[in-house]
Write a protein that holds these residues in place. Sequence first.
Motif, PDB file in Angstrom:
ATOM      1  N   LYS A  29      -0.134  -2.065   0.995  1.00 18.12           N
ATOM      2  CA  LYS A  29      -0.526  -0.716   0.540  1.00 18.12           C
ATOM      3  C   LYS A  29       0.752   0.018   0.140  1.00 18.12           C
ATOM      4  CE  LYS A  29      -5.003  -0.414   1.841  1.00 18.12           C
ATOM      5  NZ  LYS A  29      -5.320  -1.623   1.070  1.00 18.12           N
ATOM      6  N   LYS A  30       0.610   0.899  -0.862  1.00 14.24           N
ATOM      7  CA  LYS A  30       1.771   1.682  -1.308  1.00 14.24           C
ATOM      8  C   LYS A  30       2.467   2.328  -0.095  1.00 14.24           C
ATOM      9  CE  LYS A  30       3.087   5.201  -4.487  1.00 14.24           C
ATOM     10  NZ  LYS A  30       2.828   6.326  -5.253  1.00 14.24           N
TER      11      LYS A  30
ATOM     12  N   LYS B 273      -2.673  -8.194  -8.326  1.00  9.88           N
ATOM     13  CA  LYS B 273      -4.072  -7.842  -8.011  1.00  9.88           C
ATOM     14  C   LYS B 273      -4.709  -8.964  -7.182  1.00  9.88           C
ATOM     15  CE  LYS B 273      -4.627  -3.883 -10.129  1.00  9.88           C
ATOM     16  NZ  LYS B 273      -3.491  -3.413  -9.329  1.00  9.88           N
TER      17      LYS B 273
ATOM     18  N   GLU C  15       5.684  -0.045  -3.881  1.00 11.14           N
ATOM     19  CA  GLU C  15       5.439   1.078  -4.805  1.00 11.14           C
ATOM     20  C   GLU C  15       3.990   1.130  -5.256  1.00 11.14           C
ATOM     21  OE1 GLU C  15       8.521   0.749  -7.763  1.00 11.14           O
ATOM     22  OE2 GLU C  15      10.049   1.340  -6.295  1.00 11.14           O
ATOM     23  N   ASN C  16       3.204   0.085  -4.960  1.00 13.75           N
ATOM     24  CA  ASN C  16       1.770   0.121  -5.260  1.00 13.75           C
ATOM     25  C   ASN C  16       0.984  -0.803  -4.333  1.00 13.75           C
ATOM     26  OD1 ASN C  16       3.464  -1.532  -6.916  1.00 13.75           O
ATOM     27  ND2 ASN C  16       1.649  -2.251  -7.972  1.00 13.75           N
ATOM     28  N   ASP C  17      -0.337  -0.833  -4.504  1.00 13.91           N
ATOM     29  CA  ASP C  17      -1.208  -1.648  -3.634  1.00 13.91           C
ATOM     30  C   ASP C  17      -1.423  -3.027  -4.262  1.00 13.91           C
ATOM     31  OD1 ASP C  17      -1.519   0.775  -2.427  1.00 13.91           O
ATOM     32  OD2 ASP C  17      -3.647   1.005  -2.930  1.00 13.91           O
TER      33      ASP C  17
ATOM     34  N   GLN D 275       6.717  -9.349  -6.807  1.00 15.06           N
ATOM     35  CA  GLN D 275       5.812  -8.395  -7.438  1.00 15.06           C
ATOM     36  C   GLN D 275       4.572  -8.224  -6.584  1.00 15.06           C
ATOM     37  OE1 GLN D 275       7.347 -10.494  -9.994  1.00 15.06           O
ATOM     38  NE2 GLN D 275       6.378 -12.285  -9.086  1.00 15.06           N
TER      39      GLN D 275
END
Length: 431
Positions: free
Chosen positions: A388-389, A418, A340-342, A415
């Motif tokens: 990547k998303k 970063k 769902e995100n990068d 999860q």
Amino acid sequence: MRIVDLIIKKREGFELNDQEIEFIIQKYVSGEIKDYQMSSFLTTIMFKGMTPKEIGKFTLEMMKSGRIIDLKSIKGIKVDKHSTGGVGDKTTLVVGPIIAALDVPVAKMSGRGLGHTGGTIDKLESIPGFSVALTEQEFIDQVNKIKIAVIGQTDDLVPADKKLYALRDVTGNVSSIPLIASSIMSKKLATGSDAILLDVKCGNGAFMTNVEEARKLASQMITIGKELNRDVRVEITNMSRPMGKSIGNKNEVLEAIRTLKGQGTSDFNELCYSACITILKQAKVTNDEKEAKKMIDEVIKSGKALDKFYEFIETQGGDVQKLKAKDFWNPKYKLDVLAENDGFMEISSALSFGIAASKLGAGRITKEDNIDFEAGIEINKKTNDEVKKGDLLFTLYSSKPIDMQIANELKDSYQINKQKVENKVILDRME
Ligand code: URA
């Protein structure tokens, strides 16, 4: 003597004597002590533990509950390895053939899945025709001939553990140091190998969740081994993340084959190399780690380790043509989970992945359950892989329609961060 009195004695904090332990094991194997009584005894042990003297006696009684295999007629130092149970742990399928390809006899008794962890026997039985029910003579002859054989527990081989293992699995009585130590060591001692490598898994996907507990279990098993003149060494390895990419049965066999071709993931390769190097030292092939690594590299690059794997499968009745066929693993249903995100992937709970695989059908919920060999999970992004998303993170597989709830339940067990996280494979070694 009555089991109910022994349960109460233990619950009140007293040590059981040798005759009482003999009584418990013998009467449980003969059926006079019932499953419901034994499960109450096991729960008491879960909470009260056992003294070292009790553990030693419990292990010996379990070992003596059936036939003891005499491996004297096999030449050389016979080696065995055993894992305390993990998620995605197909190490035996890789380490066994590598060691055997290096001419060291591997004589191994393996177990089925337990709790949320998979079992080598279930993985091997996912190959059509494969049988772990060898007679003692067949077991010995096979190790002499091709240097590797894997048997399961028949009714006459450590029957006490066979019954206890199945009962513990479905009554929540698995993660107890005395019960694990006696279960593993009774089997290892009954099959008579000279050198034993124990892979003590540690982390939320293992029965030992921290290194101190893992060290305690390790030292109990080393002590039992020393008393019976066996060279027992331990590697404590990380099980807070699943091992490799595949969790299940057929798909884990395929991952083992890829690893034997030199295409394994870095964590699984590290685990397998480390185990092989320790075993080569125990078998007195070499004490030099660089030389051991070179020998392992050579049998992988030349294809000798993979050939040994197929020879082992075929010798125990497995259909190698079906195993090599494109549709060997052919699950009917699948469910992709996307990012769902990068960022960088972190799988933080091997336990949740193990439970999810089990719910998909790869494990047992009751003793009588049949395993769905097609069920499992394939991880596409492992811990510290860049994401990547929209990227595929992992896929759930089953022969039955997949409940979205299983994917939802996994949401808290990974999860996307970063930064990368620490990701060690080998946490400690003991001997
Ligand atoms: N493996 C075993 O053989 N027994 C246990 O209790 C746990 C893992």
